[in-house]
Write a protein that holds these residues in place. Structure first.
Motif, PDB file in Angstrom:
ATOM      1  N   THR A   1       6.523  16.987 -14.080  1.00 12.86           N
ATOM      2  CA  THR A   1       6.775  17.567 -12.754  1.00 12.86           C
ATOM      3  C   THR A   1       8.066  18.371 -12.816  1.00 12.86           C
ATOM      4  O   THR A   1       8.780  18.329 -13.815  1.00 12.86           O
ATOM      5  CB  THR A   1       6.957  16.477 -11.665  1.00 12.86           C
ATOM      6  OG1 THR A   1       8.239  15.876 -11.842  1.00 12.86           O
ATOM      7  CG2 THR A   1       5.887  15.423 -11.709  1.00 12.86           C
ATOM      8  N   SER A   2       8.380  19.051 -11.733  1.00  8.32           N
ATOM      9  CA  SER A   2       9.600  19.856 -11.696  1.00  8.32           C
ATOM     10  C   SER A   2      10.837  18.963 -11.734  1.00  8.32           C
ATOM     11  O   SER A   2      11.930  19.403 -12.079  1.00  8.32           O
ATOM     12  CB  SER A   2       9.618  20.720 -10.448  1.00  8.32           C
ATOM     13  OG  SER A   2       9.613  19.884  -9.303  1.00  8.32           O
ATOM     14  N   GLU A   3      10.654  17.669 -11.345  1.00  8.93           N
ATOM     15  CA  GLU A   3      11.799  16.738 -11.371  1.00  8.93           C
ATOM     16  C   GLU A   3      12.218  16.398 -12.799  1.00  8.93           C
ATOM     17  O   GLU A   3      13.273  15.803 -13.012  1.00  8.93           O
ATOM     18  CB  GLU A   3      11.446  15.456 -10.618  1.00  8.93           C
ATOM     19  CG  GLU A   3      11.391  15.627  -9.110  1.00  8.93           C
ATOM     20  CD  GLU A   3      10.675  14.467  -8.442  1.00  8.93           C
ATOM     21  OE1 GLU A   3      11.196  13.341  -8.516  1.00  8.93           O
ATOM     22  OE2 GLU A   3       9.578  14.695  -7.888  1.00  8.93           O
ATOM     23  N   ASP A   4      11.380  16.739 -13.768  1.00 13.01           N
ATOM     24  CA  ASP A   4      11.721  16.455 -15.168  1.00 13.01           C
ATOM     25  C   ASP A   4      12.897  17.297 -15.660  1.00 13.01           C
ATOM     26  O   ASP A   4      13.580  16.922 -16.604  1.00 13.01           O
ATOM     27  CB  ASP A   4      10.512  16.737 -16.083  1.00 13.01           C
ATOM     28  CG  ASP A   4       9.500  15.619 -16.017  1.00 13.01           C
ATOM     29  OD1 ASP A   4       9.866  14.529 -15.536  1.00 13.01           O
ATOM     30  OD2 ASP A   4       8.346  15.838 -16.439  1.00 13.01           O
ATOM     31  N   GLU A   5      13.098  18.438 -15.022  1.00 13.42           N
ATOM     32  CA  GLU A   5      14.057  19.385 -15.576  1.00 13.42           C
ATOM     33  C   GLU A   5      15.485  18.842 -15.751  1.00 13.42           C
ATOM     34  O   GLU A   5      16.023  18.901 -16.860  1.00 13.42           O
ATOM     35  CB  GLU A   5      14.064  20.676 -14.760  1.00 13.42           C
ATOM     36  CG  GLU A   5      14.392  21.867 -15.634  1.00 13.42           C
ATOM     37  CD  GLU A   5      14.193  23.180 -14.899  1.00 13.42           C
ATOM     38  OE1 GLU A   5      15.220  23.795 -14.605  1.00 13.42           O
ATOM     39  OE2 GLU A   5      13.032  23.543 -14.626  1.00 13.42           O
TER      40      GLU A   5
END
Lengths: 377, 563
Positions: free
Chosen positions: B489-493
């Motif tokens: 997900t984008s939260e992985d970044e």
């Protein structure tokens, strides 16, 4: 701030901005020395080049006021894996980053410099660009239009504008006013010898080394004529190192030809190539050059090997040498010419750096040997 | 000069038992030397009293004698084998002592043999304190000023020398009791008088005190043609006062400018030439942290623990090359065993950082005094390689196998502030973790520097690691949430960039897991999901300038994988 390094073959390295933001381009080369970045940054022979260091931790001992090899930062760009932000050394006056920023030098850190070295080793040195403000595609466009290395006369850029005199027994820089204005004042101490140095991009430590032996050194611009140099009646001639392709320096070769047989001559680095050309030979470009502090050179007369400091991208072709000039030193790694010696005349030259700075000072004896060849005053 | 063709058979003297203060380095060196001689077609006869070594394996030498290392047995073997030469410089002090005895008893000559490698006279000059001092004075290399004092009136000489501070060491007292550091004349007389009365021989030694100075070593090689090179230099994390075998050591030096590096390199080459060593030697120097001043501390005129470390750190096989020099080869006639294209006559260029940590036996000797000083207590050492100091240090810590995986030691957390300062001031096996604990308690780099005299460059690296560990803990929520996801997900970044930074700095999955409150396997799974994996780079002696034929590899979190 992000930065990228793009090679002309399209390889892109990503990293962080080091020093000033902006854009720069040059021939990308690597140096394997583990210490000496301040000397490397200020060595005029790196003009026109982006220098990458293979040692990954750079800036540990900061920047000090003594270790400059010229007045300017000479590299076009600087590439390191990790730049230390807080230096630790008693002489440190500035960090690497703030020094580069003050001097408006564009650099990049965080690059896998070993990968870059391997690329240059396999594919040879090539043009490249660092940018903090463009996309890789934009940089590639800019690179395609950029002139090739040494397509302009780099020596005329780095040489002194006017002649100046460096007095004997002096390790610091001569007064800036004396360089730019009129005739310098006469030195207080009588020199043991007077030397004329033809400046194609001299490192201060060559002058310091001669000065420490009691010589007064008059530094001439690379455009000086034979008669200008001889008019000062020097005891000997020193040919300096410098950037660029020696094949484009026909005018310097002609000047030197006029000095042969008249005065003892010593050449260093580019000076070796100039002498080689003056004695009938030519130079060729090495795939990735010799840059570092660990190059073994064999003295063919004694069989002894010296560890030397090197910075050159071209080598003298041994085949064309004539009129008594011979190969006296060779590189143990690749067998290329590392020095010449004349059979009768007091003329010799070495492709590496007896002045060290950076690197080992094993070869500093060459300065004594040169001075010993000079007539007594 | 090519190989001496009169040498067809060589007797190598092994090191005997491995004792406290060694790290099995002589077995490593001896094994390399035997192989090296056999590469040159020389038949090798080995004598060693210790069968629990690699060098006594049957395939290392042509003939192996497991016999006591004394004159009687050695003579019998020499009489039977008739070696053309005897190589004593690879077996440490034991080998040297036996060779000296054999030479003095005329046994070497009697059987038409000779000693190879560094001449005994050179070894004598390096090891005899007085001879060494006078040689250093002759060649203009500084040694710390010292005076032997037997009556009070003699203190006048050091007192008027103008050298302060001075260390006063009574001779022949247990553990150096009664000594001290004098900063002025009054203190010198006071400590000196006490020292004289405490010494059984009524003798004290007064010497320039170099506490807080950097301790730097160079590994140097020289051949019979007087070509000399340095293989590598090393900087001790612990300043002067701790035996280099008990110090954390980095290679190459980190805080020396080129001028300092070359000044000490030039001194080391001058010393190996003055001693006339043919082979390898180790030069220990002390460098002022505030001037260009330095002193030569000592020279090991043979392969040593440091040369074994330098060999592994650089890929330059010192013992292999020393053995070939002993049979007449010059450095430029010996190949570089890693590149196979270049020669042994060069100086390795490192493009990584090496950290060595001593391994002390205090887990076995639980009541022993854990303070470390000038007498080596370590029984082994670990070495780690990475692209920077921090990950190399953390790798080395894990390799110690003492149940410590990172920046938290065993005892330091329980110490009071006063005790903690003491554990930083007086060197001991836990000092590294006392320092990290002090940073956790908010101490400043300058305070720890004042207590330990450790260079702030090292201290700032440790502080950076402590802060990064705190960042892991501060981000435990997003990290543990990421552990529980299986899809990207984008939260992985932010997780990805933090985890990459942490792995690049060398933190173990286990330590990350501990700070996040998950288990090690979860962190590893997360890492793999995010593609944060190590790459492998070569130790090739030349910083990638030449292609390598037989390199070895180290792991790191960098871009290009060479494996």
């Amino acid at each position: 701030m992000k930065a990228i390094l793009v090679l002309e073959d399209g390889t892109v390295f990503e990293g962080k901005s080091l020093g000033a933001p902006g854009r720069t381009y040059g021939e990308v080369v690597f140096n394997t020395g583990m210490t000496g970045y301040q000397e490397i940054l200020t060595d005029p022979s790196y003009a026109g080049q982006i220098v990458s260091l293979t040692y990954p931790l750079i800036g540990n001992y900061g920047i000090n006021i003594d270790d400059f090899e010229s007045r300017r930062v000479q590299v076009e760009g600087f590439v390191v894996r990790e730049a230390e932000s807080v230096p630790s050394n008693w002489r440190a006056k500035s960090s690497l980053h703030s020094f580069l920023k003050d001097r408006r030098i564009v650099g990049i850190e965080g690059v896998d410099t070993r990968a870059l070295t391997r690329a240059l080793r396999v594919r040879g040195v090539m043009m490249g660009a660092i940018s903090t403000e463009e996309s890789p595609e934009q940089v590639m466009q800019r690179l395609k239009k950029a002139p090739a290395y040494a397509s302009k006369d780099l020596n005329r850029v780095v040489t002194t504008e006017k002649p100046y005199v460096w007095p004997p027994y002096t390790s610091s820089l001569p007064d800036l006013a004396a360089v730019n204005n009129s005739e310098p004042e006469l030195p207080l101490i009588d020199p043991t010898h007077r030397i004329a140095l033809l400046d194609c991009g001299v490192k201060y430590n060559i002058i310091r080394s001669l000065s420490a032996l009691g010589c007064e050194v008059t530094v001439f611009p690379c455009t000086a004529s034979t008669s200008e140099i001889l008019s000062k009646d020097p005891d000997g001639i020193m040919l300096s190192p410098g950037p660029g392709d020696p094949a484009t320096l026909g005018y310097v070769v002609e000047t030197v030809k006029g000095l042969i047989g008249k005065k003892p001559i010593m050449g260093v680095c580019l000076g070796n190539q100039i002498l080689g050309c003056a004695f009938g030979s030519s130079t060729f470009k090495l795939k990735f050059g010799h840059r570092g502090s660990n190059h073994p050179v064999k003295d063919l007369a004694s069989g002894r090997v010296y560890i030397t400091s090197q910075n050159h991208g071209y080598a003298v072709d041994p085949d064309g040498l004539k009129d008594g000039m011979e190969v006296a030193y060779i590189n143990l790694n690749d067998g290329t010419v590392e020095g010449l010696r004349h059979r009768e005349l007091p003329i010799f030259s070495i492709q590496y750096h007896p002045e060290a700075s950076p690197g080992p000072s094993d070869s500093s004896y060459f300065f004594k040997e040169f001075v010993a060849k000079l007539p007594a005053r | 000069m090519p190989k001496d063709s009169s040498i067809k058979k060589v007797m190598v003297i092994g090191s005997g038992p491995i004792i406290i203060g060694q790290a099995a380095e002589f077995d490593y060196a001896g094994t390399q030397a035997c192989r090296s001689l056999r590469e040159e077609g020389v038949s090798v006869v080995l004598i060693n009293s210790n069968p629990a070594t690699i060098m006594t394996d049957t395939e290392i030498a042509d003939r192996v004698y497991i016999e006591p290392l004394n004159v009687e047995f050695a003579e019998r073997i020499i009489a039977r084998e008739r070696p053309d030469g005897i190589l004593p410089t690879l077996g440490g002090q034991t080998g040297l002592n036996l060779a000296t005895q054999l030479a003095e008893a005329g046994i070497v000559e009697k059987y038409g043999s000779r000693l190879l490698g560094t001449p005994l006279a050179s070894i004598q000059k390096a090891e005899d304190r007085l001879e060494f001092r006078s040689l250093m004075q002759e060649i203009g290399e500084p040694v710390p000023e010292s005076w032997i004092i037997e009556q009070e009136s003699q203190f006048a000489e050091p007192a008027k020398s103008g050298i302060w501070p001075l260390i006063v060491r009574p001779a022949y007292t247990l553990g150096g009791t009664g000594g001290g550091i004098a900063y002025n004349e009054e203190q010198l007389y006071e400590i000196g008088r006490r020292g004289l009365s405490l010494s059984m021989r009524h003798q004290v030694m007064v010497e320039r005190y170099l506490a807080g100075w950097k301790e730097i070593e160079y590994e140097v090689m020289r051949d019979a043609n007087d070509t000399a090179i340095t293989v590598c230099n090393m900087e001790n994390f612990d300043p002067m006062g701790v035996h280099t075998g008990d110090s954390i050591v980095v290679a190459p030096s980190q805080t020396l400018s080129d001028k300092e590096y070359q000044m000490l390199r030039t001194a080391s080459l001058k010393i190996i030439r003055a001693l006339g060593i043919e082979g390898g030697c180790n030069v220990q120097l002390s460098l002022s942290p505030t001037t260009f001043g330095y002193y030569v501390i000592e020279v090991n005129p043979r392969v040593s623990r440091s040369s074994a470390l330098a060999s592994k750190a650089t890929g330059y096989p010192i013992a292999r090359v020393a053995a070939k020099i002993a049979i007449g080869l010059h450095l430029d006639e010996i190949d570089n065993a890693v590149t196979r294209k270049t020669l042994a006559c060069f100086e390795p260029a490192l493009d990584y950082c090496v950290v060595k940590i001593p391994r002390w036996p205090f887990d076995k000797f639980t009541v022993a005094d854990r303070r470390i000083s000038t007498q080596m207590k370590a029984t082994g050492e670990v070495m780690a390689i990475d692209r920077a100091f921090e990950p190399a240090l953390l790798k080395a810590i894990r390799s110690l196998e003492v149940g410590i995986y990172g920046l938290v030691g065993k005892a330091s957390a329980q110490l009071s502030d006063v005790e903690l300062e003491e554990a930083i001031r007086v060197p001991n096996d836990e000092r590294l973790w006392a320092i990290t604990e002090a940073f956790r308690r908010g101490m400043m780099v300058e305070e720890i520097q004042a207590l330990s005299a450790i260079d702030p460059w090292f201290l700032r690296k440790l502080k950076g690691l402590v802060e990064l560990e705190a960042t892991i803990a501060a981000n435990k929520t997003i990290l543990s949430a990421a552990c529980n996801r299986t899809e990207a997900t984008s939260e992985d970044e932010p997780v990805c960039s933090l985890l990459r930074q942490v792995k690049k700095a060398g933190f173990a999955d286990r330590v990350i897991a501990m700070n996040v409150g998950v288990n090690e396997a979860q962190i590893r799974t997360l890492r793999k999901r995010l593609g944060i994996l190590p790459v492998y780079k070569m130790v090739d002696t030349c910083a990638a300038e030449f292609e390598a034929a037989t390199p070895y590899y180290y792991s790191c979190y960098d871009s290009e994988n060479e494996n």
